[in-house]
Design a protein around this motif. Structure first.
Motif, short mmCIF file in Angstrom:
data_model
loop_
_atom_site.label_atom_id
_atom_site.label_comp_id
_atom_site.label_asym_id
_atom_site.label_seq_id
_atom_site.Cartn_x
_atom_site.Cartn_y
_atom_site.Cartn_z
N SER A 114 0.81 -1.22 0.00
CA SER A 114 0.00 0.00 0.00
C SER A 114 0.84 1.27 0.00
CB SER A 114 -0.93 0.00 1.22
OG SER A 114 -0.17 -0.13 2.42
N GLU A 115 2.14 1.14 0.32
CA GLU A 115 3.03 2.29 0.32
C GLU A 115 3.82 2.41 -0.97
OE1 GLU A 115 5.46 1.71 3.74
OE2 GLU A 115 3.87 2.20 5.17
N GLY A 116 3.55 1.50 -1.91
CA GLY A 116 4.22 1.56 -3.20
C GLY A 116 5.56 0.85 -3.25
N ASN A 117 5.91 0.11 -2.20
CA ASN A 117 7.19 -0.59 -2.17
C ASN A 117 7.05 -1.99 -2.76
OD1 ASN A 117 8.43 1.57 -0.74
ND2 ASN A 117 7.58 0.79 1.19
N GLU A 118 8.08 -2.42 -3.50
CA GLU A 118 8.06 -3.74 -4.12
C GLU A 118 8.09 -4.82 -3.04
OE1 GLU A 118 8.10 -4.99 -7.22
OE2 GLU A 118 8.18 -3.17 -8.45
N ILE A 119 7.24 -5.84 -3.19
CA ILE A 119 7.21 -6.97 -2.29
C ILE A 119 7.16 -8.25 -3.12
CG2 ILE A 119 6.09 -5.73 -0.40
CD1 ILE A 119 3.43 -6.97 -1.26
N THR A 120 7.30 -9.40 -2.47
CA THR A 120 7.20 -10.68 -3.17
C THR A 120 5.81 -11.27 -2.97
OG1 THR A 120 7.95 -12.00 -1.27
CG2 THR A 120 9.66 -11.07 -2.71
N SER A 121 5.52 -12.30 -3.73
CA SER A 121 4.22 -12.95 -3.62
C SER A 121 4.01 -13.55 -2.23
CB SER A 121 4.07 -14.03 -4.68
OG SER A 121 5.07 -15.03 -4.53
N ALA A 122 5.13 -13.92 -1.56
CA ALA A 122 5.03 -14.51 -0.22
C ALA A 122 4.50 -13.51 0.80
CB ALA A 122 6.40 -15.03 0.22
N SER A 123 4.60 -12.21 0.48
CA SER A 123 4.13 -11.18 1.40
C SER A 123 2.62 -10.98 1.32
CB SER A 123 4.83 -9.85 1.11
OG SER A 123 6.23 -9.97 1.31
N LEU A 124 1.98 -11.50 0.28
CA LEU A 124 0.53 -11.40 0.16
C LEU A 124 -0.13 -12.39 1.10
CD1 LEU A 124 0.18 -11.12 -3.72
CD2 LEU A 124 -0.03 -9.27 -2.04
N LYS A 125 -1.18 -11.96 1.79
CA LYS A 125 -1.85 -12.79 2.76
C LYS A 125 -3.33 -12.94 2.42
CE LYS A 125 1.98 -12.92 5.09
NZ LYS A 125 2.82 -14.15 5.03
N PRO A 126 -3.95 -14.08 2.75
CA PRO A 126 -5.39 -14.24 2.53
C PRO A 126 -6.16 -13.10 3.21
CG PRO A 126 -4.41 -16.35 3.08
CD PRO A 126 -3.34 -15.32 3.28
N GLY A 127 -7.08 -12.53 2.48
CA GLY A 127 -7.85 -11.40 2.99
C GLY A 127 -7.39 -10.06 2.44
N ASN A 128 -6.16 -10.00 1.91
CA ASN A 128 -5.69 -8.76 1.28
C ASN A 128 -6.57 -8.42 0.09
OD1 ASN A 128 -2.07 -9.25 1.66
ND2 ASN A 128 -3.62 -8.60 3.13
N VAL A 129 -6.90 -7.15 -0.06
CA VAL A 129 -7.61 -6.67 -1.24
C VAL A 129 -6.56 -6.02 -2.14
CG1 VAL A 129 -9.39 -5.13 -2.14
CG2 VAL A 129 -9.73 -6.30 0.05
N VAL A 130 -6.53 -6.43 -3.41
CA VAL A 130 -5.51 -5.93 -4.33
C VAL A 130 -6.14 -5.36 -5.60
CG1 VAL A 130 -3.74 -7.52 -3.50
CG2 VAL A 130 -5.24 -8.21 -5.39
N LYS A 131 -5.42 -4.42 -6.20
CA LYS A 131 -5.80 -3.91 -7.51
C LYS A 131 -4.92 -4.62 -8.53
CE LYS A 131 -4.44 0.20 -8.80
NZ LYS A 131 -4.33 1.68 -8.90
N VAL A 132 -5.55 -5.27 -9.49
CA VAL A 132 -4.83 -6.02 -10.51
C VAL A 132 -4.89 -5.24 -11.83
CG1 VAL A 132 -4.68 -8.20 -11.78
CG2 VAL A 132 -5.45 -8.19 -9.39
N VAL A 133 -3.74 -4.94 -12.38
CA VAL A 133 -3.67 -4.20 -13.65
C VAL A 133 -3.15 -5.14 -14.73
CG1 VAL A 133 -2.69 -2.21 -14.84
CG2 VAL A 133 -3.19 -2.07 -12.39
N GLY A 134 -3.86 -5.19 -15.85
CA GLY A 134 -3.43 -6.07 -16.94
C GLY A 134 -4.13 -5.72 -18.23
N ASP A 135 -4.04 -6.64 -19.20
CA ASP A 135 -4.63 -6.38 -20.50
C ASP A 135 -6.09 -6.81 -20.58
OD1 ASP A 135 -4.45 -9.12 -20.58
OD2 ASP A 135 -2.99 -9.22 -22.21
N GLY A 136 -6.62 -7.41 -19.51
CA GLY A 136 -8.02 -7.79 -19.48
C GLY A 136 -8.35 -9.07 -20.20
N ILE A 137 -7.33 -9.85 -20.60
CA ILE A 137 -7.58 -11.08 -21.35
C ILE A 137 -7.21 -12.28 -20.50
CG2 ILE A 137 -7.01 -12.42 -23.41
CD1 ILE A 137 -6.42 -9.80 -24.83
N MET A 138 -8.19 -13.14 -20.24
CA MET A 138 -8.02 -14.31 -19.39
C MET A 138 -8.07 -15.59 -20.22
SD MET A 138 -8.36 -15.04 -15.76
CE MET A 138 -9.33 -13.67 -15.20
N LEU A 139 -7.21 -16.56 -19.86
CA LEU A 139 -7.25 -17.85 -20.53
C LEU A 139 -8.37 -18.70 -19.94
CD1 LEU A 139 -3.46 -18.79 -20.73
CD2 LEU A 139 -4.88 -17.65 -22.45
N GLU A 140 -9.02 -19.47 -20.79
CA GLU A 140 -10.09 -20.36 -20.35
C GLU A 140 -9.50 -21.55 -19.62
OE1 GLU A 140 -12.84 -21.81 -23.18
OE2 GLU A 140 -13.56 -19.85 -23.76
#
Length: 322
Positions: A114-140
């Motif tokens: 939330s402070e804009g600092n780079e973290i690893t995926s291991a730092s993400l915890k269940p319950g975190n709300v995240v903003k995901v930025v991408g091209d909007g195309i999902m694989l089936e």
């Protein structure tokens, strides 16, 4: 961050690409994750911009670069998602609007707190709300795979209790075993996305507590019959060309040996090895986590012999042309 941080363990197949912004109806979780989640929609039409400063009718390079950056910004899709699991470098998210579960599987994903600092995926915890930025195309696939993700930003720490309603989904995607006998899988990435297949041992030998599990395969078992017919429990990979695959176990192996033998029949449902062919050793690069990475190509059955502290086991998988 590296693509390997987000490979999906549960997607057994990947299909055509569709727009993330399409509404999705919830469906019951299947035993095999192969159901399609989305329906496609057409891309927005492109537009052209005139550049009056160009005397020869061409577009100045600086303007072209500006247009490209502007187009990328306009095409970016932001999605709010809930982190429901983050295990072994793999992150399972659920779109908060559509309730769609998905894995971010991009080659380079930037994760920031939330402070804009780079973290690893291991730092993400269940319950975190995240903003995901991408091209909007999902694989089936199920859960979905989102290779176009470029950034994940934590916008709210949330609470672990917020993710509790997805425990059934998490248990199915990340099955936990109380067996002393390790479970292995082979993962690879092709033009359709990331694929993970669970390996079924055809031969094993255990001592101590592992031997008491009672699920061990016969020490002298084989993965094909006398006539070369491959047994039905052997999984198959169908690919277009040679590519890298990685074998991992939920307990790091002390040593992994890989061999291959030519197929006499590579038709699905009737795979058979060439009983006159000799097994060939396959060069594999072993990682610190006990994984082994090697090249697979269509037309062969591969055997993986893994040694652990309490025993050893052998598994096999078939590689055929898609």
């Amino acid at each position: 961050m590296a693509m390997g941080d987000f490979s999906s363990p549960a997607a057994s197949a990947a299909g055509s690409r569709v727009r993330l912004t399409t509404a999705v109806a919830s469906a019951a979780l299947p035993a095999v994750f192969a159901m399609a989640l989305f329906a496609g929609c057409s891309a927005a039409p492109s537009t052209e911009t005139e550049h009056p400063n160009a005397t020869d009718g061409s577009t100045p390079a600086a303007s072209q670069a500006g247009d490209a950056a502007s187009a990328d910004a306009e095409d970016a899709v932001e999605t709010e998602a809930l982190v429901v699991a983050a295990r072994d470098g793999q992150v399972l998210l659920v779109d908060r609007q559509t309730e769609t579960p998905f894995f971010p599987t991009g080659d380079a994903v930037s994760i920031v707190n939330s402070e804009g600092n780079e973290i690893t995926s291991a730092s993400l915890k269940p319950g975190n709300v995240v903003k995901v930025v991408g091209d909007g195309i999902m694989l089936e696939s199920y859960p979905g795979q989102y290779p176009g993700v470029t950034k994940i930003e934590v916008v709210d720490l949330g609470s672990p209790s917020d993710a509790e309603e997805y425990e059934t989904l998490v248990s199915a995607v990340f099955p936990e075993s109380d067996s002393m006998q390790p479970t292995g899988s082979v993962q690879y990435k092709d033009s359709l996305g990331n694929v993970s297949m669970t390996l079924e041992p055809y031969a094993s030998e255990w001592v101590g507590e592992a031997a008491a599990d009672g699920d061990a395969a016969s020490p002298d078992g084989t993965f094909y019959e006398e006539d070369g017919t491959v047994v039905s429990s052997v999984v198959d990979a169908r690919i277009e060309e040679p590519l890298e695959a990685t074998v991992t176990y939920d307990e790091p192996a002390k040593r992994i040996q890989v061999q291959r033998i030519a197929l006499a029949n590579s038709e699905p449902g009737s795979y058979a090895v060439d009983t006159d062919a000799q097994p060939q050793d396959v060069s594999a690069e072993e990682g610190e986590d006990g994984a082994a990475t090697f090249t697979i190509e269509p037309g062969y059955a591969y055997t993986v012999h893994a040694v652990f502290g309490l025993g050893e086991e052998s598994s096999a998988f078939v590689v055929a042309e898609r």
